[in-house]
Design an enzyme around this catalytic site. Structure first.
Site, short mmCIF file in Angstrom:
data_model
loop_
_atom_site.label_atom_id
_atom_site.label_comp_id
_atom_site.label_asym_id
_atom_site.label_seq_id
_atom_site.Cartn_x
_atom_site.Cartn_y
_atom_site.Cartn_z
N GLU A 1 22.44 9.85 -6.80
CA GLU A 1 22.39 8.53 -7.44
C GLU A 1 21.41 8.54 -8.62
OE1 GLU A 1 21.38 5.87 -4.26
OE2 GLU A 1 23.18 6.38 -3.13
N ARG B 1 23.71 7.13 3.74
CA ARG B 1 23.11 7.85 2.62
C ARG B 1 24.17 8.79 2.08
NH1 ARG B 1 19.92 4.53 2.80
NH2 ARG B 1 17.65 4.57 3.02
N HIS C 1 24.67 1.43 -4.57
CA HIS C 1 23.68 1.40 -3.49
C HIS C 1 23.06 0.00 -3.37
CE1 HIS C 1 20.64 4.01 -1.04
NE2 HIS C 1 20.79 2.81 -0.51
#
Lengths: 325, 325
Positions: free
Chosen positions: A268, A239, A286
């Site tokens: 993000e 993460r 991602h």
């Protein structure tokens, strides 16, 4: 009413507007689906949602205490994500909810991607592709040398389902493997280091793939990156907030670390623009978990867990909330 | 005179203008170096070159029959390349020359790179990097899915020093391995297929890493690529001419194969521009062998072979010219 033989069981869909799964139509055929995003809303939403025992939560959709308060009969949340940092775990614990996650459905894909990012950064694959597509090869025959992958020292932050797969892959490249984790794994053949800084000072490639918790937030800070040093690279497939992104950007721009392969970021879809000019970083949106094959596997797991819940069968990939605290 | 105890032995440097090695100064201190590119030329070049017994050939510099005719006393060519397709092998055989190559100095790097290209094409790493750098992520949250790497069927064309390393690496990803080669390897655990087309029809990832010879030129042709099919990808880290490049471009553009990771091309540094627009190809400027570590290893090997020749010691990585024919 839920679990009744004659009417379909109630199922709450908890998802973001752009996060749909191909099993949604199947679910609507088997269950009474309550989706707060439905327009028009289900005519009995207010009544039925108070009785619903099961929620399907897709992707990283936040499950806050306020969300849980909306559903007073909730007993179980079936999640589709590998991490559970989008859950208010304290609230889930208070409500004695059962929670499932993606388990290791995504682990192979994420491990594959971590290795791909590491090779890409060290051998400058994406930079080479950019060089060729820009038409530079016939003009500038000299292309900067990259670094060897084979034989490098790999440091893994979090030797879980993903980390152990990353280790296995890098071993086949003749790399040596070390790791840090909340505690030493008694059956692991790899060298354990007590913390990320010591691990980094013994690593050329630092792969970050642990869970994001209050304890691991900004685990990879300036000190850890300084220990990694000028020729070391960071690969983050966990993460974004596991790494102090501001410090990372500063250190990679100044050449204080050797490079970075980043699939995840702190805010993000925002990616720090300072990284865009660098050839020793590889940036990706991602998507380490996203392959059609792993999505198929996770959809199978979700369906199985929903059916298991309503027929009182054991759940798969259940998160142990008590031992997590 | 060469080999004489009191004057330095003669050494011919055969290289392209832009292909120098960091050991050249050391060689000039230990040997009488004859470099036809020197300006001004060595004052006795015409006389000494007739007596020289050893040539150091760097990179893919062509060693034609005409070049060999210039050096009538030549007994040995020490080469720095993994392949020997830039040598006129028939002429070398007639002259009974001894030839050395890079042996397996580059094999790990090339195998690493092949795996990196395969992951990059299947998981679209370079395309993802392009997507992020273009600022597209905040605008278009949906990024196309890629293909899983783990569990894929890998077909290796040429199970030599590089191919066997590629196999070992892909095994750690849970991939199954098959190969084709001039003949079945009795000690290999992998499935042998008699030719590239049968191999391709049983593969998702076709890795081309055999030597380029008259027999292997355009080995990967339309038929082989059709057998590989729409979801199969080609990785070429051997030589450009192993693949029919025109056919490859046509098939990848039409979607008749799934993608390609190409480090080598038929007319380097020319790369077909039709490939520049595609997200399922990764292009790189023939640099799979280039890392500082492997260059160091090859320079050590060249120095050792030059010294071994002049002291009548065994050469390393000598090419068996007779069994090649």
């Amino acid at each position: 009413m839920a679990g009744d033989e004659e009417t379909p069981p109630l199922l709450i869909l908890h998802h973001l507007p752009n996060f749909n799964l191909s099993i949604f139509p199947l679910l609507r055929s088997k269950y009474t689906v309550l989706d707060p995003l439905d327009d028009p809303p289900h005519p009995s939403f207010q009544v039925l949602s108070k009785a619903a025992r099961l929620m399907l939560c897709t992707g990283p959709t936040p499950v806050t205490a306020a969300v849980l308060d909306t559903y007073p009969s909730l007993q179980c949340v079936v999640g589709s994500s590998a991490g559970v940092n989008h859950f208010d775990l304290a609230a889930c614990r208070r409500r004695r909810l059962r929670i499932t996650c993606a388990g290791d459905s995504f682990s192979d894909d994420v491990a594959d991607y971590a290795v791909g990012l590491a090779i890409d950064v060290l051998r400058r694959v994406s930079a080479a592709d950019r060089f060729v597509r820009a038409g530079s090869w016939p003009v500038t025959k000299e292309y900067g040398l990259a670094s060897k992958v084979s034989g490098k020292r790999v440091g893994i932050v979090g030797l879980g389902s993903i980390g152990s797969r990353v280790a296995k892959r890098f071993e086949s490249f003749g790399c040596t493997i070390a790791y840090t984790s909340t505690k030493k794994k008694p059956n692991s053949p790899y060298t354990f280091h007590a913390n990320a800084a010591v691990l980094a000072s013994n690593a050329d490639i630092l792969v970050v793939c642990c869970a994001l918790t209050d304890e691991t937030r900004h685990l990879i800070n300036t000190e850890v990156m300084a220990a990694l040093g000028k020729s070391g690279i960071i690969v983050n497939v966990g993460r974004g907030a596991l790494v102090d992104e501001k410090a990372l950007v500063e250190m990679v721009v100044k050449g204080e670390i050797g490079g970075a392969g980043l699939d995840v970021f702190e805010r993000e879809p925002h990616v720090p623009r300072e990284l865009f000019a660098l050839d020793n970083v590889v940036l990706s949106p991602h998507h380490a978990v996203l392959t059609p094959e792993s999505l198929g596997a996770i959809e199978d797991l979700l369906l199985a867990n929903i059916e298991a819940f309503f027929s009182n069968q054991p759940l798969r990939a259940e998160v142990q909330l008590q031992s997590d605290s």
